[in-house]
Design a protein around this motif. Structure first.
Motif, PDB file in Angstrom:
ATOM      1  N   GLY A  26       0.820  -1.205   0.000  1.00 20.95           N
ATOM      2  CA  GLY A  26       0.000   0.000   0.000  1.00 20.95           C
ATOM      3  C   GLY A  26       0.848   1.246   0.000  1.00 20.95           C
ATOM      4  O   GLY A  26       0.511   2.250  -0.653  1.00 20.95           O
ATOM      5  N   LEU A  27       1.966   1.203   0.722  1.00 18.34           N
ATOM      6  CA  LEU A  27       2.898   2.330   0.714  1.00 18.34           C
ATOM      7  C   LEU A  27       3.543   2.463  -0.665  1.00 18.34           C
ATOM      8  O   LEU A  27       3.726   3.577  -1.162  1.00 18.34           O
ATOM      9  N   GLU A  28       3.868   1.346  -1.303  1.00 21.50           N
ATOM     10  CA  GLU A  28       4.408   1.404  -2.658  1.00 21.50           C
ATOM     11  C   GLU A  28       3.409   2.018  -3.627  1.00 21.50           C
ATOM     12  O   GLU A  28       3.782   2.777  -4.529  1.00 21.50           O
ATOM     13  N   LEU A  29       2.143   1.714  -3.436  1.00 21.79           N
ATOM     14  CA  LEU A  29       1.101   2.326  -4.256  1.00 21.79           C
ATOM     15  C   LEU A  29       1.052   3.827  -4.021  1.00 21.79           C
ATOM     16  O   LEU A  29       1.003   4.622  -4.969  1.00 21.79           O
ATOM     17  N   ALA A  30       1.081   4.246  -2.765  1.00 21.60           N
ATOM     18  CA  ALA A  30       1.050   5.674  -2.452  1.00 21.60           C
ATOM     19  C   ALA A  30       2.273   6.394  -3.007  1.00 21.60           C
ATOM     20  O   ALA A  30       2.181   7.526  -3.501  1.00 21.60           O
ATOM     21  N   LEU A  31       3.433   5.733  -2.949  1.00 19.97           N
ATOM     22  CA  LEU A  31       4.659   6.356  -3.431  1.00 19.97           C
ATOM     23  C   LEU A  31       4.656   6.576  -4.939  1.00 19.97           C
ATOM     24  O   LEU A  31       5.432   7.389  -5.450  1.00 19.97           O
TER      25      LEU A  31
END
Length: 235
Positions: free
Chosen positions: A108-113
């Motif tokens: 999810g953090l990779e998506l946000a990044l």
């Protein structure tokens, strides 16, 4: 509401909502396929859409990859599809905003990044659990996190797997705004609407130039900027 990723258009702004709230919007193979479909369609629509907002339904933005699918050994036919989907999202000509709350973990953090701007509710917790789970990043963490927060901070976050709150994320530039949960949607739409009033070709050019500048020296970036924009009268 049907679908694992919902699309709503508000004028020139498209909102993509991850819709597995009962699983904290964990990124299953099926969800990735739907996200990819939306990204591909928006890319073909030209300047009709000028800003994209990615958000999550329910209590969280996204708790990461679907661990149950990983444990079950579910393998996607195209192993690179998930990483390529986030790369395509990050390279969209439109501005991309991640509007996050609750869990913003690992995948999810990779998506946000992959977004240009990250807006976090005060209840957001950010965490990279790759090391805790015994897996290596494949969806952009090692490329994007150091560019966001610097290599030393990125290593600290990834090696410790320690969660941080929204205010710490703002301090280290992991997010760009922190707002109350009640204001997050309204605030996000305000930013998105403001961006959508700007010239779409300028937005696309700025995104391209900034991305290129990260990969080359200052002199090369300056020369490329002049060459790339020589046919465009901006000022």
């Amino acid at each position: 509401m049907n679908g694992l990723v919902l699309r709503d258009d508000v004028g020139p702004v498209t909102i993509l909502t991850l819709n597995r709230p009962e699983k904290l919007n964990a990124l299953s193979p099926e969800l990735f396929h739907e996200l990819r479909g939306h990204v591909d369609v928006i890319a073909k629509e030209g300047t009709q859409i000028r800003c994209i907002v990615v958000r999550g339904a329910g209590r969280s933005f996204c708790a990461g990859a679907d661990i149950n699918a990983l444990k079950a050994g579910i393998v996607m036919e195209d192993r690179e599809m998930r990483s390529e989907t986030l790369e395509r999202l990050g390279r969209m000509k439109q501005a991309v905003i991640a509007s996050v709350h609750g869990h913003c973990y690992t995948g999810g953090l990779e998506l946000a990044l992959a977004a240009d701007i990250i807006i976090a509710a005060t209840d957001t917790t950010f965490c990279d659990t790759h090391a805790k789970l015994g897996i290596a990043p494949r969806w952009g963490m090692s490329a994007r996190l150091p560019r966001r927060v610097g290599p030393a901070v990125a290593k600290r976050l990834s090696l410790t797997s320690e969660p941080i709150d929204a205010h710490e994320a703002l301090r280290i530039s992991l997010c760009d705004y922190v707002v109350s949960s009640e204001r997050r949607d309204t605030f996000t739409m305000g930013i998105a609407t403001n961006i959508a009033t700007n010239d779409p070709s300028s937005i696309a050019t700025i995104k391209h130039l900034y991305e290129n500048s990260l990969a080359v020296s200052l002199d090369e970036a300056l020369a490329y900027e002049r060459q790339y924009t020589s046919s465009t009268v901006l000022r």
